[in-house]
Design an enzyme around this catalytic site. Structure first.
Site, PDB file in Angstrom:
ATOM      1  N   ALA A 177      -3.091   0.023   6.974  1.00 39.78           N
ATOM      2  CA  ALA A 177      -4.429  -0.510   7.267  1.00 39.78           C
ATOM      3  C   ALA A 177      -5.455   0.456   6.697  1.00 39.78           C
ATOM      4  CB  ALA A 177      -4.629  -0.672   8.765  1.00 39.78           C
ATOM      5  N   ASP A 178      -6.630  -0.075   6.454  1.00 38.41           N
ATOM      6  CA  ASP A 178      -7.731   0.770   5.980  1.00 38.41           C
ATOM      7  C   ASP A 178      -8.545   1.315   7.143  1.00 38.41           C
ATOM      8  OD1 ASP A 178      -7.258   0.387   3.116  1.00 38.41           O
ATOM      9  OD2 ASP A 178      -7.622  -1.699   3.619  1.00 38.41           O
ATOM     10  N   GLY A 217       0.840  -1.205   0.000  1.00 36.03           N
ATOM     11  CA  GLY A 217       0.000   0.000   0.000  1.00 36.03           C
ATOM     12  C   GLY A 217       0.864   1.239   0.000  1.00 36.03           C
ATOM     13  N   GLU A 273      -0.712 -10.618   3.234  1.00 33.27           N
ATOM     14  CA  GLU A 273      -0.491  -9.757   4.409  1.00 33.27           C
ATOM     15  C   GLU A 273      -0.839 -10.505   5.694  1.00 33.27           C
ATOM     16  OE1 GLU A 273      -1.261  -5.314   2.533  1.00 33.27           O
ATOM     17  OE2 GLU A 273      -2.961  -6.447   3.276  1.00 33.27           O
ATOM     18  N   LYS A 293      -8.154  -4.585   6.511  1.00 30.40           N
ATOM     19  CA  LYS A 293      -7.105  -4.445   5.506  1.00 30.40           C
ATOM     20  C   LYS A 293      -7.587  -5.042   4.200  1.00 30.40           C
ATOM     21  CE  LYS A 293      -2.822  -5.303   6.236  1.00 30.40           C
ATOM     22  NZ  LYS A 293      -2.496  -4.130   5.396  1.00 30.40           N
ATOM     23  N   GLY A 294      -6.822  -4.769   3.145  1.00 34.37           N
ATOM     24  CA  GLY A 294      -7.144  -5.379   1.864  1.00 34.37           C
ATOM     25  C   GLY A 294      -7.656  -4.399   0.827  1.00 34.37           C
ATOM     26  N   LYS A 307      -7.445   6.880   9.696  1.00 36.08           N
ATOM     27  CA  LYS A 307      -7.806   5.452   9.640  1.00 36.08           C
ATOM     28  C   LYS A 307      -8.322   4.937  10.985  1.00 36.08           C
ATOM     29  CE  LYS A 307      -6.087   4.967   5.396  1.00 36.08           C
ATOM     30  NZ  LYS A 307      -5.043   4.048   5.009  1.00 36.08           N
TER      31      LYS A 307
HETATM   32  O1  LIG Z   1      -4.312  -3.594   3.254  1.00 42.25           O
HETATM   33  C1  LIG Z   1      -3.675  -3.003   2.423  1.00 42.25           C
HETATM   34  C2  LIG Z   1      -3.354  -3.570   1.101  1.00 42.25           C
HETATM   35  O2  LIG Z   1      -3.981  -4.803   0.923  1.00 42.25           O
HETATM   36  C3  LIG Z   1      -3.148  -1.642   2.721  1.00 42.25           C
HETATM   37  O3  LIG Z   1      -2.296  -1.740   3.808  1.00 42.25           O
HETATM   38  C4  LIG Z   1      -4.278  -0.732   3.033  1.00 42.25           C
HETATM   39  O4  LIG Z   1      -5.155  -0.753   1.922  1.00 42.25           O
HETATM   40  C5  LIG Z   1      -3.818   0.677   3.332  1.00 42.25           C
HETATM   41  O5  LIG Z   1      -3.242   1.222   2.180  1.00 42.25           O
HETATM   42  P1  LIG Z   1      -2.723   2.728   2.144  1.00 42.25           P
HETATM   43  O6  LIG Z   1      -1.533   2.791   3.019  1.00 42.25           O
HETATM   44  O7  LIG Z   1      -2.414   2.952   0.697  1.00 42.25           O
HETATM   45  O8  LIG Z   1      -3.843   3.607   2.633  1.00 42.25           O
END
Ligand SMILES: O=C(CO)[C@H](O)[C@H](O)COP(=O)(O)O
Length: 231
Positions: A84-85, A28, A104, A95-96, A122
């Site tokens: 993480a989301d 990410g 992950e 996540k994801g 987040k």
């Molecule tokens: O889980 C993830 C990827 O599968 C990422 O860690 C999550 O989407 C956060 O991404 P970003 O740092 O770009 O906000």
């Protein structure tokens, strides 16, 4: 602003890495800042090995010159750093969003510590506003989706589920060759129950609820870095 915050959190995490560590390298935009900062430290003489959680991170880590290994060669890791989301105060995650949840989760589960890096937006009081990614095998997609819908009903949850697609309309395919259903649940009142029961559905490979995996978090806010758990 947000990119600077991500970089701040990532650089703080990179400073926690010490010589000899076996690392999980997240995926990410925030994790990419960590990989970049780690690469700079490696070029300065730090000795580590890393297991990337996606093909994208593998490519970046190679370009950065970070020595790589696999979980077959190195099944136990010291530290995983990943984005993480969503994150709640119990360090439970969604996540994801970037599609790498399966690798992950395997990598995080193989690590003694997992530190989440993210910008402060987040952090949530309740998980679920971010659509929950559920990775499924393409075979039997519709049947698997119906089984997930039935499970949600028994848990008194509802929400639309969308097959993740690329910009050209074709289904998004994960590094493992699977599809992702994004479940728009709005709120997840019992993440632990949902997490364990989703895994019982044939066709579900993995889901983006990470529970009991993160040991700490570094969240970058406009007021500075906030730490949760053990750093
Ligand atoms: O889980 C993830 C990827 O599968 C990422 O860690 C999550 O989407 C956060 O991404 P970003 O740092 O770009 O906000």
């Amino acid at each position: 602003m947000s990119d600077n915050l991500k970089r701040d959190a990532a650089e703080k995490a990179a400073a926690l890495v010490s010589d000899g560590m076996r690392l999980g390298l997240g995926t990410g935009s925030t994790a990419a800042y960590f990989v970049a900062a780690l690469g700079a430290r490696v070029r300065g003489g730090l000795s580590v090995v890393g297991v990337p959680t996606s093909e994208a991170t593998l490519d970046q880590a190679r370009r950065e010159g970070i020595p790589l290994t696999t979980l077959d060669e190195t099944p136990e890791l010291d530290l995983t750093v990943d984005g993480a989301d969503e994150i709640d105060d119990d360090l439970r995650l969604i996540k994801g969003g970037g599609g790498a949840l399966l690798r992950e989760k395997i990598v995080a589960s193989s690590s003694r510590r997992m530190i989440v890096i993210a910008d402060g937006t987040k952090r949530v009081s309740r998980l679920g506003r971010f659509p929950l990614p559920i990775e499924v095998v393409p075979f039997g997609l519709r049947a698997t989706q119906i089984a997930i819908e039935k499970l949600l009903e028994t848990l008194e949850m509802s929400g639309e589920m969308h097959l993740r697609r690329m910009a050209d309309g074709t289904p998004y395919i994960t590094d493992g060759g699977h599809f992702i259903l994004d479940a728009h649940l709005g709120r997840i009142d019992k993440p632990n129950v949902l997490a364990s029961t989703l895994n019982n559905i044939p066709g579900v490979v993995e889901h983006g609820l990470f529970i009991g995996l993160a040991t700490g978090a570094i969240l970058a806010t406009g007021q500075g870095l906030v730490e949760l758990g053990q750093i």
